[in-house]
Scaffold this motif. Structure first.
Motif, PDB file in Angstrom:
ATOM      1  N   HIS A 256      -3.233  13.324  13.879  1.00  0.00           N
ATOM      2  CA  HIS A 256      -2.956  12.328  12.834  1.00  0.00           C
ATOM      3  C   HIS A 256      -2.710  13.006  11.479  1.00  0.00           C
ATOM      4  N   PRO A 257      -1.889  12.380  10.611  1.00  0.00           N
ATOM      5  CA  PRO A 257      -1.708  12.953   9.262  1.00  0.00           C
ATOM      6  C   PRO A 257      -2.901  12.611   8.354  1.00  0.00           C
ATOM      7  N   LEU A 258      -4.108  12.914   8.832  1.00  0.00           N
ATOM      8  CA  LEU A 258      -5.347  12.424   8.224  1.00  0.00           C
ATOM      9  C   LEU A 258      -5.572  12.917   6.799  1.00  0.00           C
ATOM     10  N   LEU A 259      -5.244  14.175   6.560  1.00  0.00           N
ATOM     11  CA  LEU A 259      -5.426  14.723   5.208  1.00  0.00           C
ATOM     12  C   LEU A 259      -4.587  13.933   4.193  1.00  0.00           C
ATOM     13  N   TYR A 260      -3.378  13.581   4.603  1.00  0.00           N
ATOM     14  CA  TYR A 260      -2.471  12.838   3.726  1.00  0.00           C
ATOM     15  C   TYR A 260      -2.913  11.385   3.592  1.00  0.00           C
ATOM     16  N   GLU A 261      -3.448  10.832   4.671  1.00  0.00           N
ATOM     17  CA  GLU A 261      -3.994   9.470   4.611  1.00  0.00           C
ATOM     18  C   GLU A 261      -5.102   9.419   3.561  1.00  0.00           C
ATOM     19  N   LYS A 262      -5.920  10.451   3.563  1.00  0.00           N
ATOM     20  CA  LYS A 262      -7.070  10.486   2.644  1.00  0.00           C
ATOM     21  C   LYS A 262      -6.608  10.655   1.197  1.00  0.00           C
ATOM     22  N   ASN A 263      -5.581  11.455   1.021  1.00  0.00           N
ATOM     23  CA  ASN A 263      -5.000  11.654  -0.297  1.00  0.00           C
ATOM     24  C   ASN A 263      -4.512  10.297  -0.860  1.00  0.00           C
ATOM     25  N   LEU A 264      -3.855   9.538   0.000  1.00  0.00           N
ATOM     26  CA  LEU A 264      -3.324   8.231  -0.407  1.00  0.00           C
ATOM     27  C   LEU A 264      -4.457   7.266  -0.777  1.00  0.00           C
ATOM     28  N   VAL A 265      -5.497   7.243   0.055  1.00  0.00           N
ATOM     29  CA  VAL A 265      -6.643   6.353  -0.191  1.00  0.00           C
ATOM     30  C   VAL A 265      -7.349   6.748  -1.483  1.00  0.00           C
ATOM     31  N   LYS A 266      -7.451   8.047  -1.734  1.00  0.00           N
ATOM     32  CA  LYS A 266      -8.084   8.525  -2.976  1.00  0.00           C
ATOM     33  C   LYS A 266      -7.311   7.997  -4.188  1.00  0.00           C
ATOM     34  N   ARG A 267      -5.978   7.997  -4.074  1.00  0.00           N
ATOM     35  CA  ARG A 267      -5.150   7.536  -5.193  1.00  0.00           C
ATOM     36  C   ARG A 267      -5.269   6.037  -5.416  1.00  0.00           C
ATOM     37  N   MET A 268      -5.585   5.288  -4.366  1.00  0.00           N
ATOM     38  CA  MET A 268      -5.686   3.821  -4.497  1.00  0.00           C
ATOM     39  C   MET A 268      -7.094   3.366  -4.856  1.00  0.00           C
ATOM     40  N   ASN A 269      -8.053   4.289  -4.793  1.00  0.00           N
ATOM     41  CA  ASN A 269      -9.457   3.926  -5.005  1.00  0.00           C
ATOM     42  C   ASN A 269      -9.697   3.305  -6.378  1.00  0.00           C
ATOM     43  N   LYS A 270     -10.370   2.160  -6.394  1.00  0.00           N
ATOM     44  CA  LYS A 270     -10.731   1.495  -7.657  1.00  0.00           C
ATOM     45  C   LYS A 270     -12.153   1.860  -8.067  1.00  0.00           C
ATOM     46  N   GLY A 271     -12.895   2.461  -7.163  1.00  0.00           N
ATOM     47  CA  GLY A 271     -14.283   2.821  -7.452  1.00  0.00           C
ATOM     48  C   GLY A 271     -14.359   4.165  -8.166  1.00  0.00           C
ATOM     49  N   SER A 272     -15.596   4.639  -8.368  1.00  0.00           N
ATOM     50  CA  SER A 272     -15.793   5.876  -9.127  1.00  0.00           C
ATOM     51  C   SER A 272     -15.844   7.091  -8.190  1.00  0.00           C
ATOM     52  N   ASP A 273     -15.590   8.262  -8.767  1.00  0.00           N
ATOM     53  CA  ASP A 273     -15.711   9.502  -8.002  1.00  0.00           C
ATOM     54  C   ASP A 273     -17.168   9.720  -7.587  1.00  0.00           C
ATOM     55  N   ARG A 274     -18.072   9.228  -8.421  1.00  0.00           N
ATOM     56  CA  ARG A 274     -19.510   9.358  -8.115  1.00  0.00           C
ATOM     57  C   ARG A 274     -19.842   8.610  -6.810  1.00  0.00           C
ATOM     58  N   ASP A 275     -19.250   7.404  -6.641  1.00  0.00           N
ATOM     59  CA  ASP A 275     -19.456   6.619  -5.409  1.00  0.00           C
ATOM     60  C   ASP A 275     -18.992   7.400  -4.179  1.00  0.00           C
ATOM     61  N   ILE A 276     -17.912   8.144  -4.339  1.00  0.00           N
ATOM     62  CA  ILE A 276     -17.422   8.957  -3.217  1.00  0.00           C
ATOM     63  C   ILE A 276     -18.434  10.060  -2.953  1.00  0.00           C
ATOM     64  N   TYR A 277     -18.866  10.703  -4.010  1.00  0.00           N
ATOM     65  CA  TYR A 277     -19.768  11.851  -3.869  1.00  0.00           C
ATOM     66  C   TYR A 277     -21.101  11.456  -3.227  1.00  0.00           C
ATOM     67  N   THR A 278     -21.673  10.341  -3.693  1.00  0.00           N
ATOM     68  CA  THR A 278     -23.002   9.973  -3.191  1.00  0.00           C
ATOM     69  C   THR A 278     -22.942   9.128  -1.920  1.00  0.00           C
ATOM     70  N   HIS A 279     -21.982   8.204  -1.840  1.00  0.00           N
ATOM     71  CA  HIS A 279     -21.957   7.253  -0.719  1.00  0.00           C
ATOM     72  C   HIS A 279     -20.749   7.442   0.212  1.00  0.00           C
ATOM     73  N   GLY A 280     -19.866   8.334  -0.144  1.00  0.00           N
ATOM     74  CA  GLY A 280     -18.619   8.441   0.619  1.00  0.00           C
ATOM     75  C   GLY A 280     -17.864   7.123   0.551  1.00  0.00           C
ATOM     76  N   LYS A 281     -18.004   6.418  -0.599  1.00  0.00           N
ATOM     77  CA  LYS A 281     -17.535   5.026  -0.694  1.00  0.00           C
ATOM     78  C   LYS A 281     -16.291   4.874  -1.567  1.00  0.00           C
ATOM     79  N   VAL A 282     -15.303   4.201  -1.003  1.00  0.00           N
ATOM     80  CA  VAL A 282     -14.055   3.894  -1.704  1.00  0.00           C
ATOM     81  C   VAL A 282     -13.963   2.377  -1.843  1.00  0.00           C
ATOM     82  N   THR A 283     -13.448   1.893  -2.960  1.00  0.00           N
ATOM     83  CA  THR A 283     -13.272   0.448  -3.160  1.00  0.00           C
ATOM     84  C   THR A 283     -11.785   0.129  -3.261  1.00  0.00           C
ATOM     85  N   LEU A 284     -11.313  -0.739  -2.368  1.00  0.00           N
ATOM     86  CA  LEU A 284      -9.898  -1.134  -2.376  1.00  0.00           C
ATOM     87  C   LEU A 284      -9.790  -2.647  -2.523  1.00  0.00           C
ATOM     88  N   PRO A 285      -8.799  -3.125  -3.268  1.00  0.00           N
ATOM     89  CA  PRO A 285      -8.650  -4.575  -3.442  1.00  0.00           C
ATOM     90  C   PRO A 285      -7.895  -5.196  -2.264  1.00  0.00           C
TER      91      PRO A 285
END
Ligand code: C5P
Length: 292
Positions: A256-285
């Protein structure tokens, strides 16, 4: 490797190679990726007796809308996360393939509203798809890599794994459980969004179940929280939270093009980088919550 006959004509916005902002990317996905499930009236299925086993309506017409949704990747970094309660507090939770909850509740919760499964899991003897209670909770949605043309007849005659045979068998055994099949067009529409927004050439294979499920939830929910798709500080080479098997390719991709999928999701994330760091959590509308 171009097993699915990908013919990529180059970016839609020919000539324009500037990087899209998060909101622009969200709009592209909302407008260019259609969530369609197979229905009994679609050819070539309409001519087959088992087509009546397919749900007559689209999944988006039958399910939701939900306020808050959790997408639970199966990543090893969920281990010792303690995220179970937070995940279960969502109105709907999607899990993938053979990911269990029993014994892992503290880290991944116990609610399963939807389970997205690939045809390999449906067909492999190891997963006991037809008999295991793992698959009996919630609504099932399955997918199989179709040809880039997304021609249903071509796909029907050449699936990667016997998705239709296993679907029929499962339906006979579990008549009451809702069970949808994704139209392969969605895989490739999403693949195009990834490729269009990357400078590099990506793998000519469909996106992972994790990204397909994320976009599915964006069409059913107002807010989507994705857990450990973008790895937290717990990042590990452990492939799945439920297996003792390590391979960095599970997180970064090979098929799978997983690395690129993740890059795209990172760009769309509405949450904070801290949420990713502590919870691995992304917020999408959800798609209904913004206009383009
Ligand atoms: O391996 P499997 O496809 O069953 O996992 C479900 C999804 O979770 C993957 O499709 C991928 O999107 C995500 N995942 C991940 N990192 C891992 C394992 C899975 O991002 N280490």
């Amino acid at each position: 490797m171009n097993k699915y006959g990908v013919r990529y004509p180059g970016p839609e916005s020919a000539g324009r190679r500037s990087k899209l902002s998060g909101p622009e990317l969200l709009c592209q996905i909302k407008e260019m990726v259609q969530i369609v499930t197979l229905t009994p009236d679609m050819e070539p299925f309409s001519a087959l007796p088992w087509a009546s086993q397919l749900p007559p309506r689209q999944i988006t017409a039958d399910i939701g809308p939900f306020k808050t949704c959790a997408v639970v990747s199966s990543a090893g970094s969920l281990k010792n996360s303690g995220l179970g309660k937070e995940i279960d507090a969502h109105d709907a939770v999607i899990r993938f393939n053979a990911a269990p909850t029993t014994g892992f509740e503290k880290d991944v919760g116990s609610k399963t509203t939807l389970r997205l499964i690939n045809s390999q899991v449906m067909a492999s003897e190891d997963h006991h798809f037809l008999s295991s209670s793992l698959y009996s909770a919630g609504i099932l949605v399955s997918w199989d890599p179709g040809p880039y043309s997304s021609d249903l007849r071509e796909w029907f005659n050449k699936t990667d794994y016997p998705i239709f045979k296993q679907y029929q068998r499962y339906r006979r055994l579990h008549r009451q459980q809702p069970f949808y099949i994704l139209h392969p067009r969605m895989e490739w529409q999403l693949w195009q969004r990834i490729q269009d927004n990357m400078v590099e050439t990506i793998q000519k294979n469909p996106p992972s179940s994790g990204l397909l499920g994320t976009v599915l939830m964006m069409s059913l929910c107002e807010v989507v929280h994705v857990y450990e798709f973008l790895p937290s500080r717990r990042k590990t080479e452990l492939c799945h939270y439920y297996q003792r098997f390590s391979d960095a390719a599970c997180t970064l991709g090979a098929y799978h093009p997983l690395l690129y999928e993740k890059n795209l999701v990172k760009r769309m994330n509405k949450g904070s980088d801290r949420d990713i760091y502590t919870h691995g959590k992304v917020t999408l509308p959800g798609f209904t919550t913004f206009n383009c």
